[in-house]
Scaffold this active site. Structure first.
Site, short mmCIF file in Angstrom:
data_model
loop_
_atom_site.label_atom_id
_atom_site.label_comp_id
_atom_site.label_asym_id
_atom_site.label_seq_id
_atom_site.Cartn_x
_atom_site.Cartn_y
_atom_site.Cartn_z
CG ASP A 232 17.92 -65.56 2.96
OD1 ASP A 232 18.46 -66.96 2.28
OD2 ASP A 232 16.85 -65.70 2.15
CD GLU A 325 18.15 -58.63 -1.37
OE1 GLU A 325 17.05 -58.43 -1.70
OE2 GLU A 325 18.13 -59.03 0.16
CD GLU A 334 10.80 -53.31 2.07
OE1 GLU A 334 10.97 -53.58 3.42
OE2 GLU A 334 11.62 -53.89 1.31
CG HIS A 487 15.39 -62.80 4.16
ND1 HIS A 487 15.93 -62.57 3.18
CD2 HIS A 487 15.01 -61.59 3.59
CE1 HIS A 487 16.17 -61.88 2.34
NE2 HIS A 487 15.27 -60.79 3.09
#
Length: 545
Positions: A232, A325, A334, A487
């Site tokens: 990505d 990230e 998440e 992504h």
């Protein structure tokens, strides 16, 4: 962070299945075929069935490729994982160069009580047991393994080999070695995930343990997800450009990389002149990060630490920069940001920098009939049959996929601004009023969401009207439909009842977003919107299934 196409592991997170295994031979004998559900009372019968019914000669492959103990374990677990994902998987040819042979993720058992993981040695010991077999079914024995000659390539293998060598005198057979293997797998994969707290919280905490220990951390142990993220370019180059274009900010500084993965961000920081970098990850991928860092001769700057930022200790009291990230679908899926904020509160110096420094969740109205048809009306006619019972869960699932920029029929509004220098974990659950103005006549079939991200040299706040990089030293990245594909894609919330609109109309509403009730890494959202003076409410779920 990335793509959450992980399934919960079948392994008991507290290792009850391991501990329940006894040394009783009868209990250990039953074994299931690698390719089909058939079970045999003896592992040798299983291997014979695998060869005759499925054309895979385990012993021949083991011998021709000279597979050691570790690679045999990995091969069995790899095949089991492929069959689990695709029951039709039946034809395998290996040449010994496949990535999984060196991937420690495949040292973790896929199937509970998998007798084949320690029975393959019997192929050598029992060549002549039972009725004489035809010559083409004989298993030629491999020479006995000399542990002193075994070459290791990963940290987990090195630790396991030391245990095997230390206990070789008392555990000369493979069953004894496998006991050590079990202990090492337990220590490596399970003990860091042990619950803490009172017994009264045990049931509640077990949910988080299954989530974090199995699908989340183990999911990031595999190569493919990291390859997807590194490819990505919008994502990776945004981090690279910020670091390399601001080397004066990084020079001589102490940097903490939270969720380091392959170590790419840590290596960017080291190359930019950082004095010291701490790379933290709770996934087994950190063992490969160590190798990557050493291969690039940066191990004198970068120190890898495996564990959760909530639990580990660093040899410094503070760091100058935290880079991570952490972003997931719709930004917050998440819940990795929680850990990044814990790291910030534990170690970031008073004038330290968060990279990125600000993110923003955005939303617009969509006119995309195909999106609704593909996800909902499909069930009206499935090969001539109606399946309307399937509609409700589909409508209630937020859709993570790309949508066309032309489907955006309103202005874009901010649902949530996240100034990462100051925001708290409590503020990540939010309720936001919104109003979108329609730009052209059409039918609103969904609301679409995405997020923008900024990197700044000093952590300053980004003005509400800032849409892109406007200031030297800032780096901007969008996951929206008007930018380069990432992504993360975009997230669509499909409406049960489409809304006919004309240019100039306004849709008002309230957007609520919070962590999942059962799994805090998932998201539960509610959109209440007003049409013709009436309120409509729709709930959405963004999860790993």
């Amino acid at each position: 962070m990335a793509d959450s196409q992980y399934e919960p592991s079948e392994i008991d997170p507290q290792d009850q299945a391991w501990d329940d295994w006894s040394n009783d031979e009868e209990e250990q004998e039953d074994s299931q075929c690698l390719f089909c559900p058939q079970v045999f009372p003896q592992p040798l019968e299983t291997f014979k069935h695998i060869k005759e019914a499925h054309g895979f000669d385990f012993q021949s492959v083991r011998q021709s490729l000279q597979l050691d103990f570790y690679k045999c374990i990995r091969m069995i677990n790899y095949i089991r994982q492929q069959v689990k994902a695709n029951p039709e998987f039946n034809s395998v040819q290996f040449n010994g160069t496949e990535a999984f042979f060196n991937d420690d993720a495949f040292l973790q058992p896929v199937m509970e009580e998998d007798a084949l993981l320690f029975a393959f040695d019997e192929l050598d010991l029992n060549e002549n047991d039972g009725p004489a077999a035809p010559e083409n079914t004989a298993f030629p024995p491999l020479p006995a393994i000399d542990l002193s000659q075994i070459q290791t390539s990963t940290e987990l293998e090195r630790q396991l080999l030391k245990l095997l060598q230390a206990t070789q005198e008392n555990n000369s057979n493979l069953e004894g070695q496998f006991e050590e293997y079990k202990n090492m797998v337990k220590k490596t994969f399970f003990e860091p995930l042990a619950n803490e707290g009172s017994a009264a919280d045990a049931n509640k905490k077990s949910v988080a343990l299954v989530d974090e220990g199995n699908y989340y951390y183990n999911g990031y142990a595999h190569n493919d997800i990291h390859e997807q993220m590194l490819k990505d370019t919008a994502r990776t180059e945004a981090y690279r450009d910020f670091v390399y274009e601001n080397k004066d900010v990084f020079k001589g500084k102490v940097v903490l990389d939270v969720g380091c993965g392959t170590g790419i961000l840590s290596m960017f920081a080291a190359r930019a002149g950082a004095k010291q970098v701490f790379s933290v990850d709770n996934s087994a991928i950190i063992e490969k990060a160590k190798l990557n860092i050493k291969e690039n001769e940066l191990d004198h700057i970068i120190t890898c630490v495996r564990g959760k930022v909530e639990e580990i200790e660093l040899p410094v009291s503070q760091v100058d920069i935290i880079i991570s990230e952490w972003m997931g679908y719709f930004l917050l899926f998440e819940a990795m940001l929680d850990s990044v904020l814990v790291a910030r509160d534990r170690w970031l110096a008073p004038n330290g920098i968060m990279a990125p420094s600000q993110t923003r969740i955005l939303m617009a109205a969509l006119d995309d009939k195909d999106l609704k048809d593909d996800r909902n009306n499909f069930w009206n006619d499935v090969y001539g049959f109606k399946m309307t019972a399937m509609k409700e869960p589909v409508v209630n699932e937020a859709v993570v996929d790309f949508f066309n920029a032309n489907s955006v029929v309103s202005d874009i509004v901010t649902l949530k601004d996240l100034p990462l220098q100051t925001i708290t974990i409590k503020q990540l659950d939010f309720v936001s009023k919104f109003e979108v103005q329609i730009k052209r006549d059409g039918v609103v079939t969904a609301f679409g969401g995405w997020f923008d991200t900024w990197f700044t040299r000093d952590g300053h706040a980004i003005p509400a009207d800032r849409e892109a990089q406007k200031v030297e030293g800032e780096v901007f990245m969008t996951t929206g439909p008007f930018g380069q594909d990432t992504h993360w894609k975009q997230t669509s919330f499909i409406l049960e009842t489409p809304i006919p609109v004309k240019a100039g109309d306004k849709i008002q509403g309230v957007f609520t977003c919070h962590k999942g009730t059962d799994n805090p890494r998932e998201l539960e959202c509610e959109i209440e919107y007003f049409v013709d003076g009436q309120s409509k409410v729709q709930n959405f779920f963004l999860g790993s299934s």
